[in-house]
Design a protein around this motif. Structure first.
Motif, mmCIF file in Angstrom:
data_model
loop_
_atom_site.group_PDB
_atom_site.id
_atom_site.type_symbol
_atom_site.label_atom_id
_atom_site.label_comp_id
_atom_site.label_asym_id
_atom_site.label_seq_id
_atom_site.Cartn_x
_atom_site.Cartn_y
_atom_site.Cartn_z
ATOM 1 N N PHE B 356 -1.799 88.593 35.591
ATOM 2 C CA PHE B 356 -3.181 88.663 35.102
ATOM 3 C C PHE B 356 -3.192 88.297 33.624
ATOM 4 O O PHE B 356 -2.593 88.988 32.813
ATOM 5 C CB PHE B 356 -3.765 90.063 35.317
ATOM 6 N N CYS B 358 -5.284 87.696 30.185
ATOM 7 C CA CYS B 358 -6.533 88.208 29.630
ATOM 8 C C CYS B 358 -7.058 87.323 28.497
ATOM 9 O O CYS B 358 -6.306 86.874 27.648
ATOM 10 C CB CYS B 358 -6.294 89.622 29.102
ATOM 11 N N ARG B 374 -2.622 80.634 32.924
ATOM 12 C CA ARG B 374 -2.782 81.130 34.306
ATOM 13 C C ARG B 374 -2.171 80.139 35.309
ATOM 14 O O ARG B 374 -1.387 80.528 36.171
ATOM 15 C CB ARG B 374 -4.273 81.313 34.594
ATOM 16 N N SER B 386 -1.973 84.392 40.541
ATOM 17 C CA SER B 386 -2.236 84.495 39.099
ATOM 18 C C SER B 386 -3.704 84.201 38.847
ATOM 19 O O SER B 386 -4.327 83.374 39.516
ATOM 20 C CB SER B 386 -1.310 83.556 38.311
ATOM 21 N N THR B 387 -4.261 84.947 37.871
ATOM 22 C CA THR B 387 -5.683 84.778 37.557
ATOM 23 C C THR B 387 -5.917 85.079 36.086
ATOM 24 O O THR B 387 -5.013 85.542 35.388
ATOM 25 C CB THR B 387 -6.542 85.698 38.458
ATOM 26 N N ASN B 389 -8.883 86.916 33.266
ATOM 27 C CA ASN B 389 -10.048 87.791 33.192
ATOM 28 C C ASN B 389 -10.578 87.792 31.769
ATOM 29 O O ASN B 389 -9.808 87.686 30.822
ATOM 30 C CB ASN B 389 -9.677 89.248 33.525
ATOM 31 N N THR B 392 -9.236 92.121 30.940
ATOM 32 C CA THR B 392 -8.428 92.660 32.035
ATOM 33 C C THR B 392 -8.522 94.180 32.082
ATOM 34 O O THR B 392 -8.322 94.794 33.118
ATOM 35 C CB THR B 392 -6.968 92.197 31.878
ATOM 36 N N THR B 397 -12.397 95.151 36.577
ATOM 37 C CA THR B 397 -11.155 94.409 36.804
ATOM 38 C C THR B 397 -10.077 95.285 37.445
ATOM 39 O O THR B 397 -9.263 94.810 38.236
ATOM 40 C CB THR B 397 -10.629 93.803 35.489
ATOM 41 N N ILE B 401 -7.857 94.274 40.573
ATOM 42 C CA ILE B 401 -6.386 94.280 40.595
ATOM 43 C C ILE B 401 -5.884 95.067 41.813
ATOM 44 O O ILE B 401 -5.019 94.604 42.570
ATOM 45 C CB ILE B 401 -5.811 94.876 39.291
ATOM 46 N N VAL B 415 0.865 91.789 33.224
ATOM 47 C CA VAL B 415 -0.398 91.607 32.515
ATOM 48 C C VAL B 415 -0.082 90.987 31.156
ATOM 49 O O VAL B 415 0.710 91.546 30.381
ATOM 50 C CB VAL B 415 -1.171 92.932 32.337
#
Lengths: 59, 904
Positions: B356, B358, B374, B386-387, B389, B392, B397, B401, B415
């Motif tokens: 994740f 951020c 990402r 994978s993303t 935010n 996060t 969020t 998760i 993270v």
């Protein structure tokens, strides 16, 4: 006959004082209702930039 | 509210712009809004008074565009009826509005702003993104003036006879921070009456601002602020140190506006029938500082009087302690214990890693190409998901998760965001809720260690973020689940010190249902309070003290150990073992928590003829004569009080906080005994903070004469045949004055009693002045960094009885939050020994600050080291010191560290 005591507390105000009371009481085993007029908690401290005497970020 | 995902589309589409009240109207916001990005809860709200639909019946743009259908125009106010055991009032303050204050032309001259407006101007989330600009033309100011006591200490233009207690420090802070923003050339001038830096470490900050940062301090009450014709600048006339009236031009002025009870607060107090003070704050007595006039209703924070953040936090915990004592029979009756979902066993399985990344708003996303990081993370080995935010850390969020962990069957999480110091525990909690062991987690800091420091090189910052993510992925792949040892918490408290603080803490702990051992060095309870006559509110201290001593002495839950001293403290939070010496007797007490309430002492002065002439006394000595009703006091013709004896000097650069109020209280008592008596108070700054200011006003009306001296020209006391002679250079007259005196009273400094030995036993720090140092100056004033040890009273800093008792209650409350858990988890990040490699050299034993390693005495590994996981803090010192490579730290295994290095 002794009155039955209720194990919950109403705290009026969600600024730094109200939040600290709420945390202490919740961690001590009491149910807390925290009442705040604004749409988020934080009160006056959230509007400060830094705090003295350490110049820490207020957020 | 549950549907809002805080995407911000509604605010983007809302056509109505209104003043942003959070930013004091310095910028605009929409009629649907959140106050700031980190708001909790992070949910948009409609400002009904400004919403076009609510005012004109048409629009509903937000509803149309909201992707989650979270807008509900039919929502109405509801009345809820609650059954509660107690109430705490913490409704805070309102900044004083200086608009009616004619001479300063606030709202008429745009570059005259209030303290809170300037606070927003300095803030990175404020109207100018933290750039120091003035409102009229958005130009950088070169000269700024601060005008103190606007709406405080003023009964002419407003009915605020009290001091707001925080403005001196916030003005200095703003000046220092403004100079940080704008550079050293910025000219900052603070116009004040008395500089009130009476809090812990405040005086040092003041001295630094004056000497190092070059902030100008000018003692002058400003009559008016005028605009300079033909420009946006201002002119301020004032009386300078030579007594001449001068005019100075400034680019902008900040009015250091005071605090007042809000209208809502007044209404609340009225409807609850709560007594208020002269300054219209909630009234409380010295020995019950957070009780209101109604049973079961407590108060804290600025609802109770003007005060700063640490005092508000102390009073808040104190109110919790009083509530806890009142409701203790119903503890745990309405709460539920949090139950973590069963952990899915993940050992030995192939890693399935989720990453994740951020944006942290613009903090990271404004520099690093977060989508690129990402996408890069998705290409790394074992990464299944994978993303990125926006935040996060936001509540929604966390739900995402947890959901992704389940859907994608992830067993390791990375993270890439801010610092683990503040946010690691949040993400670990999310993992636990999703059924993962919380140690299967790695956080990498691409903000503090990347975007913040490489702001000018976004491309390289993005590459660095990729490196950091790659290393974290390599490490987390080799992580195994760790176990946390659970230990019981002993339900007894040890309170060290039997003064008012120690007694108040012990009493509250007992009322909350815990057993207490109270250790006092002297043969009786009471401490410094035994020598004090009257509180600033006029209460008889000896009567109240006797009640407190009696209630503690007769409490079956409290064991009192007089004439005793702590000589050893072993064990750890929840399971301490302390050795007490009482005379020659030695005793060991087992307890779960420690409250330090060891107090402070009055300094024995070595100046002004103290000890050489019996007519020169300290405050406590004068109080003793008051208590004895000494008849000779009536015959005194002239009494002189000298302030700051040993305080605010290079060898003791702190303010002793209580002496100004004490001197004025004593001066008034002398005037009561003999109204004809001439009473002089020689001072540097009068620091009657908060509503103590009323006492100062009363003393001036009673004819007490106040003479201001400078530390460079201290008063001189000499003795001759018929009396004492005091000579002083009066700063406001600009000349020397002298008087004959029958009594000289010295406001001697309050000093720590030599805390070094106990601090070492407890493994807690002291500050430069020798007082105990709290965990956090603002938010942890009664905690120590060492878990299970708490702090109160004058051991923390000089303070009056009401504040000592409030902090004693706060320390008790903090201790109870720990003891109420009954069990404590010890971190899984601990060292362990491979006994087949250990040579038994004992270097680890010598180096460990926590006494965690020891030598196995029996069995196959006798002579080898072992680690007690309960004592180990996971610092890694022993691991690096082990020359045989027998020690390793769980979660930071050699293989993991090498894998990270390999990836670099």
């Amino acid at each position: 006959m002794p009155q039955k005591i209720t194990g919950s507390v109403l705290i009026i105000g969600g600024g730094v004082a109200g939040m600290q009371s709420a945390l202490d009481l919740a961690d001590s085993g009491y149910y807390v209702y925290l009442l705040e007029r604004a749409s988020s908690i934080g009160g006056g401290m959230a509007r400060l930039d830094k705090t003295f005497p350490t110049n820490d970020c207020s957020m | 509210m549950d549907k809002c995902i805080a995407c911000g589309t509604c605010a983007e589409k809302c056509p109505r712009k209104v003043d942003d009240r959070f930013n004091e109207g310095l910028i605009k916001r929409k009629a649907i809004y959140v106050d700031y990005a980190q708001a909790v809860p992070l949910k948009y709200a409609i400002d009904k008074d400004n919403c076009i639909f609510f005012q004109k019946g048409k629009c509903r743009a937000c509803e149309k565009f909201c992707p989650t259908h979270a807008i509900n125009f039919e929502d109405t106010e509801k009345r809820i009826s609650l059954k509660i055991g107690a109430v705490i009032l913490a409704s805070g303050f309102t900044p004083y509005d200086p608009s009616p204050y004619g001479p300063y032309h606030y709202r008429k001259i745009p570059n005259v702003v209030t303290g809170i407006e300037f606070e927003r101007i300095l803030s990175a989330t404020g109207p100018y993104q933290g750039n120091l600009l003035r409102p009229s033309d958005h130009k950088e100011p070169g000269k700024i003036a601060w005008v103190q006591c606007v709406g405080s200490r003023d009964t002419h233009l407003c009915d605020h006879g009290y001091c707001s207690a925080v403005c001196c420090m916030y003005a200095i802070k703003q000046a220092v921070v403004a100079k940080e923003h704008a550079g050293k050339d910025l000219d900052c001038a603070i116009f004040y009456m008395d500089m009130r830096t009476h809090g812990k470490d405040f005086e040092r900050y003041f001295e630094r601002a004056k000497k190092k940062d070059g902030v100008r301090f000018i003692r002058s009450r400003i009559p008016t602020i005028e605009s300079l014709e033909g420009s946006d600048d201002l002119v301020i006339p004032y009386v300078n140190e030579s007594g001449e009236v001068v005019e100075e031009r400034f680019d902008m002025a900040v009015l250091s506006t005071g605090l007042e009870m809000s209208r809502d607060g007044l209404k609340l107090a009225g409807s609850l029938n709560i007594d208020l003070t002269e300054g219209r704050f909630c009234k409380a007595e010295t020995f019950t500082p957070v009780r209101t006039s109604r049973e079961g209703i407590f108060a804290c924070g600025t609802f109770q009087g003007p005060k700063d953040i640490p005092q508000s936090v102390i009073d808040a915990s104190a109110a919790a302690a009083e509530t806890g004592a009142l409701l203790s029979s119903a503890r745990n009756s309405l709460t539920t214990k949090k139950k973590a979902p069963e952990q899915r066993e993940k050992t030995g399985k192939r890693p399935r890693i989720g990453v994740f990344v951020c944006h942290c708003g613009l903090n990271i996303g404004g520099v690093v190409d977060v989508p690129a990081v990402r996408d890069y993370a998705a290409t790394l080995p074992f990464v299944e998901y994978s993303t990125d935010n926006l935040f996060t850390c936001s509540t929604d969020t966390q739900e995402v998760i947890a959901q992704v962990i389940k859907e994608k069957n992830l067993n390791r999480i990375v993270v890439a965001a801010c610092t683990p110091k503040t946010h690691e525990s949040l993400f670990q909690e999310t993992m636990v809720n999703a059924g993962l062991n919380k140690y299967l987690f790695e956080m990498t800091n691409i903000r503090n260690q990347d975007s913040w420091v490489h702001r000018d090189n976004p491309e390289e910052a993005t590459e660095k973020a990729k490196d950091l993510v790659r290393m974290a992925v390599a490490k987390v792949g080799l992580t195994s689940p760790l176990e946390e040892t659970e230990v019981d918490i002993n339900q007894r408290a040890l309170v060290i010190g039997g003064g008012v603080s120690g007694m108040a803490a012990a009493k509250n702990l007992s009322e909350q249902g815990y057993r207490v051992s109270l250790v006092e060095r002297a043969s009786s309870l009471g401490g410094n309070a035994l020598n004090l006559y009257r509180t600033w509110q006029g209460e008889n201290i000896q009567e109240k003290l006797a009640d407190l001593i009696n209630s503690v002495s007769t409490d079956p839950n409290i064991d009192i150990h007089p004439d005793s001293e702590i000589v050893a403290v072993d064990g750890f939070v929840g399971n301490f073992r302390s050795t007490i010496h009482t005379g020659k007797k030695e005793r060991v007490i087992e307890h779960g928590v420690i409250v330090v309430a060891t107090g402070a002492l009055e300094l024995e002065p070595d100046e002004y003829l103290y000890g050489k002439d019996s007519r020169v006394v300290t405050h406590l000595e004068l109080d003793a004569r008051f208590m004895k009703d000494d008849p000779s006091l009536k015959d005194i013709n002239t009494a002189v009080f000298i302030q700051c004896v040993g305080s605010r000097e290079p060898q003791r650069p702190y303010c002793s906080r209580v002496c100004c109020t004490h001197a004025i209280e004593s001066a008034l008592h002398l005037k009561e005994l003999n109204p004809e008596m001439k009473v002089y108070i020689l001072y540097r700054d009068i620091r009657t903070y908060g509503e103590r200011e009323y006492l100062y006003t009363k003393a001036r009306l009673a004819g007490v004469v106040f003479i201001q001296y400078s530390v460079d020209q201290k008063p001189a006391v000499s003795a001759n045949g018929d009396g004492l002679r005091v000579e002083v250079f009066d700063q406001s007259l600009g000349q020397s004055v002298e008087t004959r005196a029958d009594l000289v009273v010295l406001a001697s400094a309050i000093v720590p009693p030599g805390n070094e030995k106990l601090a070492q036993l407890l493994k807690v720090p002291l500050n430069e002045d020798g007082f105990y140092m709290e965990a956090h100056a603002k938010l942890g004033p009664s905690d120590f960094p060492t878990e299970g040890v708490f702090l109160c009273g004058m051991a923390h800093y000089p303070k009056p009885i009401d504040e000592s008792i409030a902090q004693a209650l706060a320390a008790s409350s903090r201790a109870v939050t720990l003891m109420a858990r009954e069990k404590i988890q010890v971190s899984g990040t601990v060292a362990y020994v491979n006994p087949s490699l250990c040579s038994g050299c004992q270097v680890c034993i010598a180096i460990c600050p926590y006494s965690a390693p020891s030598i196995v005495e029996e069995g196959p590994f006798a002579g080898k080291a072992e680690i007690n996981p309960v004592l180990c803090k996971g610092c890694g010192l022993c691991v690096t010191s082990c020359r045989s490579g027998a020690l390793n730290l769980r979660g930071f295994e050699e293989g993991q560290i090498l894998a990270m290095i390999d990836e670099l």
